[in-house]
Write an enzyme that holds these catalytic residues in place. Structure first.
Site, mmCIF file in Angstrom:
data_model
loop_
_atom_site.group_PDB
_atom_site.id
_atom_site.type_symbol
_atom_site.label_atom_id
_atom_site.label_comp_id
_atom_site.label_asym_id
_atom_site.label_seq_id
_atom_site.Cartn_x
_atom_site.Cartn_y
_atom_site.Cartn_z
ATOM 1 N N SER A 118 0.826 -1.211 0.000
ATOM 2 C CA SER A 118 0.000 0.000 0.000
ATOM 3 C C SER A 118 0.855 1.253 0.000
ATOM 4 C CB SER A 118 -0.901 -0.001 1.242
ATOM 5 O OG SER A 118 -1.557 1.232 1.409
ATOM 6 N N TYR A 142 -2.035 0.367 10.252
ATOM 7 C CA TYR A 142 -2.229 -0.353 8.986
ATOM 8 C C TYR A 142 -1.013 -0.194 8.083
ATOM 9 C CZ TYR A 142 -3.607 -1.054 4.158
ATOM 10 O OH TYR A 142 -3.623 -1.452 2.834
ATOM 11 N N LYS A 146 1.991 -3.082 6.673
ATOM 12 C CA LYS A 146 2.419 -3.320 5.295
ATOM 13 C C LYS A 146 3.930 -3.135 5.149
ATOM 14 C CE LYS A 146 -1.543 -4.255 3.274
ATOM 15 N NZ LYS A 146 -1.799 -5.550 2.613
#
Length: 328
Positions: A118, A142, A146
């Site tokens: 991402s 989040y 990643k």
């Protein structure tokens, strides 16, 4: 016979479009999904194996049965706001689950992985557009999950020879142009489907989170890329790895930024429906502007987005109108 590819999270939004692209490229996608956020009816191009990426025994069973030539990891929790409230859950699923998948692939003598990463790993832009060398300071749990997986993949590549491609999505949007699959989340949090649902009178009106950013109209800027173009990049990354390509990462975006207010204008034009909009406070973890430099993917994978923002909105509108059983 076609080669099998294990697609973890293949019943989800991006994952199902990847499976369609794999099938069209001559592979058989084997979907591995716990159906927490995925949909069994989206699995149309290969077998469905129910399982969780944190379940090592189940992974071993499925890999032994299907003997894939590669794995694709799209099984992740993705909502930034949820990650701020529940970082433990995100680290457990996104990081620990991916490590379990890598290790199971190794035991099954699978040597390559395409990883769904991402642009959230970058954080606030230091320069625009953002290339793969941009500083990586993710502002949310989040994004950090990643980045941690990308770092782990680099370590596995150096130590165990397990090669991977990390695909750093910008804003995935749109739907299959034939209407076979599309975006369906419960609850929905992505801008385009939220706006379309609001235009259809489903739920509350649309909210703009922050109108005081240092952008051309005060709303946040995002780079929207058609999910079918993203799926094409996964197939290209797979071919790159199967041909012996080294571990690396690519940005997947169009290179064009659109403000939330500009997006609303396009959606109003496409639907010809009134769309109520209210301004809310900024969300924690949101960056003001995220726009990709995609030259590396163009040069190495031969990938470039073929669909415009108008195409994205039209395909999404056809999907959501069909879901609501309305003519478009």
């Amino acid at each position: 016979m076609s080669q099998n590819v294990l697609v973890a999270g293949g019943a989800g939004y991006v994952g199902s479009h990847v499976c369609l692209a794999l099938k069209e490229a001559g592979f058989t996608p084997v979907v591995f999904d716990n159906l927490c956020n995925g949909h069994a009816e989206f699995v149309q191009w290969g077998p469905l194996e129910i399982g969780d990426v944190r379940d090592a025994a189940r992974l071993d069973e499925v890999i032994t049965l299907h003997r894939p030539v590669a794995v694709m990891q799209l099984a992740a929790l993705t909502e930034i706001e949820d990650s701020v409230r529940e970082p433990d859950r995100f680290h457990d699923n996104n990081v620990s689950g991916t490590i379990k998948l890598i290790e199971a692939a190794g035991r099954g003598r699978v040597e390559v992985m395409v990883f769904s990463s991402s642009c959230a790993i970058y954080g606030d832009p230091v320069y625009l557009p953002m290339d793969e060398a941009h500083p990586q300071v993710p502002p949310s749990p989040y994004g950090r999950t990643k980045l941690m997986v990308e770092q782990a993949l680099a370590d596995y590549s150096n130590d165990a020879g397990f090669r991977s491609v990390s695909l750093r999505y910008f804003n995935a949007a749109g739907a299959d142009e034939l209407g076979r699959i599309g975006e369906r989340h419960h609850p929905e949090t992505h801008a385009i489907p939220l706006a379309l649902q609001a235009a259809l009178g489903q739920g509350a009106g649309f909210r703009i989170f922050g109108d005081d950013y240092d952008t051309r109209d005060g709303s946040a800027v995002r780079d929207y890329v058609h999910v079918t173009d993203l799926a094409d990049a996964h197939v290209r990354a797979l071919h790159y790895l199967l041909a012996g390509g080294a571990t690396t990462a690519f940005n997947l975006g169009t290179g064009t930024g659109t403000t939330v207010k500009e997006l609303i204008a396009i959606i109003r034009s496409a639907t010809r429906l009134p769309l109520e909009v209210e301004v809310a406070s900024r969300r924690p973890g949101d960056a003001p502007c995220l726009v990709a430099d995609n030259l590396r993917a163009r040069d190495i994978l031969g990938w470039k987005p073929a669909r415009s923002l108008d195409d994205i909105v039209r395909s999404a509108w056809r999907w959501h109108a069909a879901e609501a059983r309305l003519p478009t």
